[in-house]
Design an enzyme around this catalytic site. Structure first.
Site, PDB file in Angstrom:
ATOM      1  N   HIS A   1       0.821  -1.208   0.000  1.00 34.98           N
ATOM      2  CA  HIS A   1       0.000   0.000   0.000  1.00 34.98           C
ATOM      3  C   HIS A   1       0.858   1.264   0.000  1.00 34.98           C
ATOM      4  O   HIS A   1       0.574   2.217  -0.716  1.00 34.98           O
ATOM      5  CB  HIS A   1      -0.918  -0.031   1.219  1.00 34.98           C
TER       6      HIS A   1
ATOM      7  N   HIS B   1     -10.603   3.002  -1.428  1.00 27.42           N
ATOM      8  CA  HIS B   1     -10.809   2.602  -0.035  1.00 27.42           C
ATOM      9  C   HIS B   1     -11.609   1.308  -0.034  1.00 27.42           C
ATOM     10  O   HIS B   1     -12.654   1.208   0.603  1.00 27.42           O
ATOM     11  CB  HIS B   1     -11.484   3.715   0.768  1.00 27.42           C
TER      12      HIS B   1
END
Lengths: 737, 87
Positions: free
Chosen positions: A56, A105
Site C-alpha cells: 500500500h 478505499h
C-alpha cells in the site's frame, strides 16, 4: 505493565524473536532492516517498516511499471506538482491551479461499508487540502457484487450513505462517478473516491519538513486505536495477547472535524504560516513523519507522549500506526508556532507541537524518555523493496478472446431488448444513488450526474470552469488489459470533451487482484502500459493516482479495473454543452463510426451472461480530433456513446428533459443500437450543414429529429417516454429503496 | 407486558463524534468535572408473551447493532405496565 521495547533494549537483546512475518515482511526484508539499522529493529521500528514497506505504501510491486507514467508523460507547462506528491496540481489560468486525485478505499468498505466509504472521501479530501487547495467537489466510483446477492444490499446501502454522509456534511458537491454491478466484486467491492480542489498558484504547498529547528505540529483529531486491515491489525494482535480493547478498530470519520481542519489549514496557508504539510492517511504518523523528513533530506525528533490520545493506554507502536482520521502534520518555523496554535484554537481543532526538524538524516522518536525509533527516514519512505514480479498472460485469455460475442444469437424484438437493457443494473438510471448526494451545494456546479462529466465553475467573473469525468471498464480490461485501459481513458476523455472542455490531465486508481499472481501482474503491467501510451498519444500527463492490489477472494481476482479520471478546462461554463435533447425540431446526428463490436458489451452480459472476444477498437487520434470538433461545433446537446451503445445514449438523451425523438437507422438495426464502438457522440444541432463543415473528416450520420413524447426507431418500434422512464428509472429503488 | 431492553454502544475503541461534541459543549454549561461522554442507544422490545432473551439477542445481533463497531447488552425490564398488570 508492558515493557517498552527501546533502541537500548534492541541493542542489548539482539536475538529476540520478532513477528516480522505476521506483519507481512519477508525474511530478506527483515534482514535488510537489520542491515540498515545495524541491529534488530525495536517493536515500533518494526511496525513502521512493515507499514512503509507494505504494498500500500511502498508500491513495491507496481513501481517498476508506474515509472512509465513519468517517462512517457508529454511535456506540460501546466504541471506544478506531479506523481509522488499528495496529489497532482495543474495550472488552469495565470493565477489559478487545480489539484485532483482518485484513490481507493476498497477493503475497509467491505468490512464496514458506511465508515469505509466515508473515510475514503475524508482521506482524498485531505490529500487535496495538503496541496494548498480548497476542496470544491468529490466524485465516487463504485463497484458492487451481483445486484441480487443478499450481501450486496448491505454494501450498497452502507457505501452510498457513507459517501453521501461525509461529503454532504463537509458541504462538498458530489458531481458524478460510476456505479457498476458484477459478481466479480462480490467479496471485493471497489470504493474509489475522487476529490478536486482549487488554489491560487502561489499557495501551492509541499510536504518537505525543511528548516532545521522548525517545529512539527500535529493538528486535528485525537489519536485512537483506529485502523483495521493489513499491517496495523496484526501489529497489535501479535505483539500482545489480543485483548478486546487493544485490538485496532474500524476508522470512524467525523466530517465536522474535517471541515474545521479545512478552514484552519486554509487560514494558515493564506497567512503564510506553513513551511510544509502532509495529511495523515493510511499509515498515520509513521508515514507523515518519515515522508516529510525524507522529502527535506533532514532529520526529525518527535515525542510521542505529547500526541493527544483518545485512549491513554496506547503504546508507542500503536500511536505510530494509528489511522485515526482528520489529522494533518504541519512544519512551522518556531516564531510562528504561537500564531498557528491560535488559529487552531479559533477553529476548535487541537494543535500540538510534537517535535522538531533536526540536522542529519535521522528520525528519532521517543516516548516518555525512552527512545523507541532511531532510523534514517529515507529508508522508510523511499528505499523500500522494489520487485519486478513475474508476469504471465492468463492461461485462459486466448480462449476467452476467441469466444466472441459477435457470434451470439441476436434478438428479433429490439424493443424488448432495449427495455431490458436500459433497466439492467449497470445501465439503469442511478438517480436513487445520486439523489442521496448533494450535487449543487456551494452554488458552482454547472453539470453533475447524470451528465457525462461534472462541470464546476471556478471564477464568477470569467466563468472559467473545470470538467471531470471518470471511467473504468473491468470487462474490457479483462478481455484485453492494454486496450481496456485505453478504452477507459478514451471514454473519460470523451466525456470531458462533450461538455466543450479541453482535457488536460489524468489521475488513475488501479484496482487489481494479487500482485503475487503472475496473471494479475501481467494484467497490471499491460493496463499501465496501455494507459501510459494512451496519455502520451493524447498529450495529457498522469498527475497522480493510487494502486489497490489484493482485490480478490481466495484465488479468484476481480476483473482488472483501472479507473481513469480526466480533468478538463472549460473556458466559459455558460457555453457548456449538456447531454439531453433540449427542444423539438433539432437534428439528431451521430459523430463517429459504428462497427460490429459486441464483445464485452452490456448486451452480451445482460442477455447472455457472456464475456469474451476483444473489446471495441480504440483510436486515440480520432478521439483527439473528435474532442476538437466538440469544442468548435455549435451543439445543442452532446452525449457520449459507451456502455449500451446508441440505444442507451438515445434513452438518456430523451429522458433528460422529456423530449422525444424519431430516428432512422442504416444498416443492421441491432448493431446500430447495441454495438459499443468507441469514438462516437450523439449530438443535436440546429444547423446540420454547419456541423458537417465543423466535423472535418469525422463521419457525421444524420439520424433524425427531436420532438414528441416517444422514442421512435423507424421501421422497428416506438416506446412512449413514460414507459421508457419507468423501465430505466425503477431498478435501484426497487432493489434497495 | 414483558419488556426486553437492548443497550447498544459503540465499542470503546471506536471514535464517537457525537459523544465528543457533547463533551466539548459541557464546559460552556460550566461543567468541568466530566472527562468523557459516550453516546449509545436504548431499544425496548415488547414481547407479546414470555420475554425471550435469546430471541432479543438474535434481533440485536442481526438488526439493532452493527457488531463491527458496536456492542450490545440485553436485559429484562419490569416495566410500569407489567408491574400494574401483575397486581
Amino acid at each position: 505493565m508492558t515493557t517498552i521495547d527501546t533502541v537500548e533494549l534492541a541493542e542489548k537483546n539482539p536475538d529476540e524473536e520478532q513477528p516480522y512475518a505476521e506483519l507481512g515482511l519477508q525474511a530478506d526484508e527483515y534482514e535488510r532492516i537489520k542491515e540498515i539499522l545495524g541491529r534488530r529493529p525495536t517493536q515500533s521500528e518494526l511496525a513502521m517498516y512493515s507499514i512503509m514497506w507494505s504494498e500500500h505504501c511502498s508500491y513495491k510491486s507496481s513501481k517498476v511499471h508506474l515509472r512509465q507514467f513519468g517517462e512517457k508523460a508529454p511535456k506540460s507547462d501546466r504541471m506544478l506538482a506531479g506523481i509522488g506528491e499528495n496529489a497532482g496540481v495543474v495550472r488552469v489560468s495565470d493565477t489559478l491551479a487545480v489539484t485532483f486525485k482518485v484513490e481507493s478505499h476498497n477493503h475497509p468498505s467491505f468490512v464496514e461499508p458506511y465508515q469505509g466509504a466515508a473515510t475514503g472521501v475524508g482521506g482524498i479530501v485531505r490529500d487535496i487540502l495538503a496541496m494548498g487547495a480548497r476542496p470544491i467537489a468529490v466524485m465516487d466510483q463504485l463497484r458492487f457484487g451481483a445486484v441480487d446477492h443478499p450481501d450486496t444490499t448491505r454494501v450498497v446501502n452502507g457505501v452510498v450513505q457513507g459517501v453521501g454522509g461525509y461529503g454532504n456534511c463537509l458541504g462538498l458537491p458530489n458531481i458524478g462517478g460510476e456505479t457498476v454491478f458484477d459478481p466479480c466484486y462480490q467479496g471485493n467491492p471497489l470504493v474509489n473516491a475522487l476529490s478536486v480542489g482549487v488554489l491560487p498558484v502561489d499557495r501551492l504547498q509541499n510536504k518537505a519538513a525543511a528548516g532545521v529547528g522548525n517545529v512539527v505540529i500535529l493538528m486535528g483529531a485525537k489519536t485512537g486505536r483506529d485502523g483495521i486491515g493489513g499491517v496495523s491489525v496484526l501489529a497489535s494482535a501479535t505483539f500482545e495477547e489480543g485483548s478486546e480493547d487493544s485490538r485496532p478498530a474500524v476508522q470512524v470519520g467525523d466530517p465536522f472535524t474535517e471541515k474545521l481542519l479545512i478552514e484552519s489549514c486554509l487560514e494558515l496557508y493564506d497567512a503564510g504560516l506553513v513551511v510544509g504539510i502532509q495529511d495523515l492517511g493510511g499509515a498515520g504518523l509513521t508515514c507523515a513523519l518519515s515522508e516529510t523528513s525524507s522529502a527535506a533530506g533532514l532529520g526529525m525528533r518527535a515525542y510521542l507522549e505529547r500526541v493527544p490520545l483518545r485512549e491513554p493506554s496506547m503504546l508507542p507502536h500503536e500511536i505510530l500506526a494509528s489511522e485515526s482520521q482528520e489529522r494533518m502534520l504541519l512544519i512551522v518555523s518556531p516564531e510562528n508556532v504561537e500564531a498557528v496554535l491560535a488559529v487552531c484554537e479559533k477553529w476548535g481543532v487541537l494543535g500540538t507541537a510534537i517535535g522538531e526538524v533536526t540536522e542529519g538524516e535521522r528520525l528519532v522518536i521517543s516516548w516518555n524518555e525512552h527512545v523507541v525509533v532511531d532510523c534514517p527516514p529515507g529508508s522508510l519512505a523511499d528505499d523500500g523493496p522494489v520487485y519486478a514480479r513475474p508476469l504471465r498472460e492468463p492461461a485462459d485469455l486466448i480462449l476467452l478472446q476467441a469466444d466472441r460475442a459477435e457470434t451470439l444469437p441476436r434478438p428479433s424484438d429490439l424493443r424488448a431488448t432495449l427495455l431490458t437493457l436500459v433497466a439492467s443494473p449497470n445501465l439503469c438510471d442511478k438517480g436513487w444513488i445520486t439523489e442521496q448526494y448533494d450535487r449543487y451545494v456551494l452554488g458552482n456546479t454547472v453539470l453533475a450526474q447524470p451528465e457525462d462529466a461534472g462541470l464546476v465553475r471556478l471564477d464568477e467573473e470569467s466563468n472559467l470552469g473545470i470538467a471531470i469525468a471518470t471511467d473504468g471498464n473491468g470487462r474490457y480490461t479483462r478481455l484485453n488489459p492494454y486496450e481496456g485501459a485505453r478504452a477507459s481513458l478514451a471514454e473519460a476523455y470523451r466525456n470531458v470533451a462533450v461538455t466543450g472542455a479541453e482535457p488536460i490531465a489524468v489521475s488513475d486508481c488501479l484496482n487489481f487482484g494479487s500482485p503475487e499472481d503472475p496473471a494479475v501482474m501481467w494484467q497490471f503491467a499491460e493496463a499501465v502500459r496501455g494507459l501510459a501510451d494512451g496519455c502520451q498519444e493524447l498529450g495529457i500527463p498522469v498527475t497522480g493516482g493510487n494502486v489497490s492490489f489484493y482485490n480478490q477472494t481466495g484465488t479468484v481476482a476481480i476483473n482488472p479495473t483501472p479507473v481513469v479520471a480526466v480533468l478538463g478546462i472549460h473556458e466559459d461554463v455558460t457555453t457548456r454543452t449538456p447531454m439531453g435533447f433540449a427542444e423539438a425540431g433539432h437534428t439528431i446526428a451521430l459523430l463517429g463510426e459504428t462497427r460490429e463490436e459486441l464483445s464485452g458489451s452490456e448486451w452480451a452480459w445482460v442477455e447472455h451472461g457472456h464475456l469474451g472476444g476483444q473489446p471495441p477498437k480504440i483510436d486515440l487520434g480520432h478521439e483527439k480530433k473528435l474532442a476538437d470538433v466538440l469544442r468548435a461545433a455549435d451543439l445543442v446537446s452532446a452525449h457520449d456513446l459507451s456502455d449500451g451503445g446508441l440505444a442507451q445514449a438515445l434513452t438518456e438523451s430523451v429522458l433528460r428533459r422529456g423530449i422525444g425523438a424519431t430516428v432512422t437507422l442504416t444498416g443492421d438495426a441491432f448493431v446500430a443500437l447495441f454495438s459499443e464502438s468507441a469514438g462516437r457522440v450523439l449530438v443535436t444541432v440546429k444547423d446540420v450543414d454547419a456541423l458537417r463543415a465543423a466535423a472535418g473528416d469525422i463521419p457525421v450520420t444524420v439520424l433524425g429529429t427531436t420532438g414528441g413524447d416517444k422514442l421512435t426507431v423507424e421501421g422497428q418500434f416506438e416506446i412512449p417516454l413514460t414507459e421508457l422512464a419507468e423501465a430505466h428509472q425503477g431498478t435501484l429503488g426497487k432493489l434497495y429503496g | 407486558m414483558a419488556r426486553v431492553v437492548v443497550d447498544v454502544m459503540l465499542k470503546p475503541e471506536i471514535l464517537d463524534p457525537q459523544g465528543q461534541a457533547v463533551a466539548n459543549a459541557l464546559p460552556r454549561l460550566g461543567v468541568t468535572e466530566v472527562s468523557s461522554v459516550r453516546i449509545g442507544k436504548r431499544i425496548e422490545l415488547e414481547f407479546t408473551g414470555e420475554p425471550d432473551l435469546d430471541k432479543a439477542r438474535e434481533i440485536a445481533d442481526k438488526l439493532l447493532a452493527n457488531t463491527v463497531i458496536e456492542s450490545f447488552e440485553v436485559r429484562l425490564e419490569e416495566s410500569a405496565d407489567t408491574a400494574r398488570t401483575a397486581q
